[in-house]
Enzyme design. Structure first.
Site, PDB file in Angstrom:
ATOM      1  N   ASP A   1       0.824  -1.211  -0.053  1.00 62.60           N
ATOM      2  CA  ASP A   1       0.105  -0.057   0.025  1.00 62.60           C
ATOM      3  C   ASP A   1       0.971   1.353  -0.021  1.00 62.60           C
ATOM      4  OD1 ASP A   1       0.061   1.054   3.012  1.00 62.60           O
ATOM      5  OD2 ASP A   1      -0.193  -1.082   3.005  1.00 62.60           O
TER       6      ASP A   1
ATOM      7  N   GLU B   1      -6.703   5.138  11.856  1.00 67.00           N
ATOM      8  CA  GLU B   1      -5.467   5.051  12.816  1.00 67.00           C
ATOM      9  C   GLU B   1      -4.966   6.550  13.408  1.00 67.00           C
ATOM     10  OE1 GLU B   1      -1.580   5.035  10.301  1.00 67.00           O
ATOM     11  OE2 GLU B   1      -2.807   4.736   8.863  1.00 67.00           O
TER      12      GLU B   1
END
Length: 222
Positions: A25, A117
């Site tokens: 990613d 996050e």
């Protein structure tokens, strides 16, 4: 036509932990990525690419990364970096879909991923669960797919109270930089993707899909 990747199809992944497909990613922090080498030499087969954040930010490298990944043969998808303190979940889902986070049943487009996050944003666990539900419901209404949820045990426990509200529909992308996935959050019985290392030879983070390439294509088909 709308598509859903239901509980029965998700459950198939639980039986294939030994058949692993490598991926990665990335975001604009990786300004130049050699996608052809990543695919042909590195053996990587999928990539998640940052598209948006909150309702004001579009990743400047998203279009070039997405085109490069597509041209190299990757199964690819977009992700949204959540900022729950900025605006509603639905508003951020709308922004995400409008700027690269959509989905089509073409066998090469992964469902959009919600990246959780950035702290709890001052929200209570009840408020955070409601925010995630707002995003998820809106994304599903717009695309016919439930978003992949990216999280880790610590964040999910602190910010949602380890809610089990999303395990039935949303695939889990687990963030744990270790040699084993460890305890899973939120009632998920298995991970669909595991981000196991915060580096990759071709840029970004290293991920592994919990299945074989046929099942990876199924995730991208619905």
């Amino acid at each position: 036509m709308k598509y859903t990747f239901g509980a029965a199809a998700l459950a198939m992944l639980a039986t294939t932990a030994t058949a692993a497909v490598q991926g990665f990613d990335i975001s604009h922090w990786q300004s130049s990525v050699d996608f052809a080498a990543a695919y042909n030499t590195g053996g990587l087969r999928f990539v998640y690419i940052k598209a948006t954040e909150s309702t004001t930010y579009r990743d400047p490298s998203f279009s070039s990364h997405y085109s490069g990944a597509t041209n190299a043969g990757f199964i690819r998808g977009a992700y949204h970096f959540a900022q729950p303190g900025d605006s509603s979940g639905a508003a951020q889902a709308d922004y995400f879909v409008a700027h690269g986070g959509g989905w089509s049943a073409d066998g090469i487009t992964l469902p959009g991923m919600l990246d959780l996050e950035a702290g709890c944003s001052g929200l209570s666990t009840t408020q955070m669960v409601a925010w995630i539900k707002s995003f998820s419901d809106e994304y599903q209404a717009l695309t016919g797919r439930w978003p992949v949820i990216y999280t880790n045990l610590s964040w999910w426990t602190e910010c949602t109270g380890n809610s089990q509200a999303f395990a039935e529909n949303s695939p889990l992308m687990l963030a744990r930089w270790a040699s084993a996935p460890g305890t899973l959050p939120g009632g998920w019985g298995y991970y669909t993707i595991w981000q196991y290392k915060d580096s990759n030879p071709y840029g970004g983070d290293s991920d592994v899909f919990n299945g074989d390439e046929t099942q990876l294509k199924k995730l991208a088909t619905g």
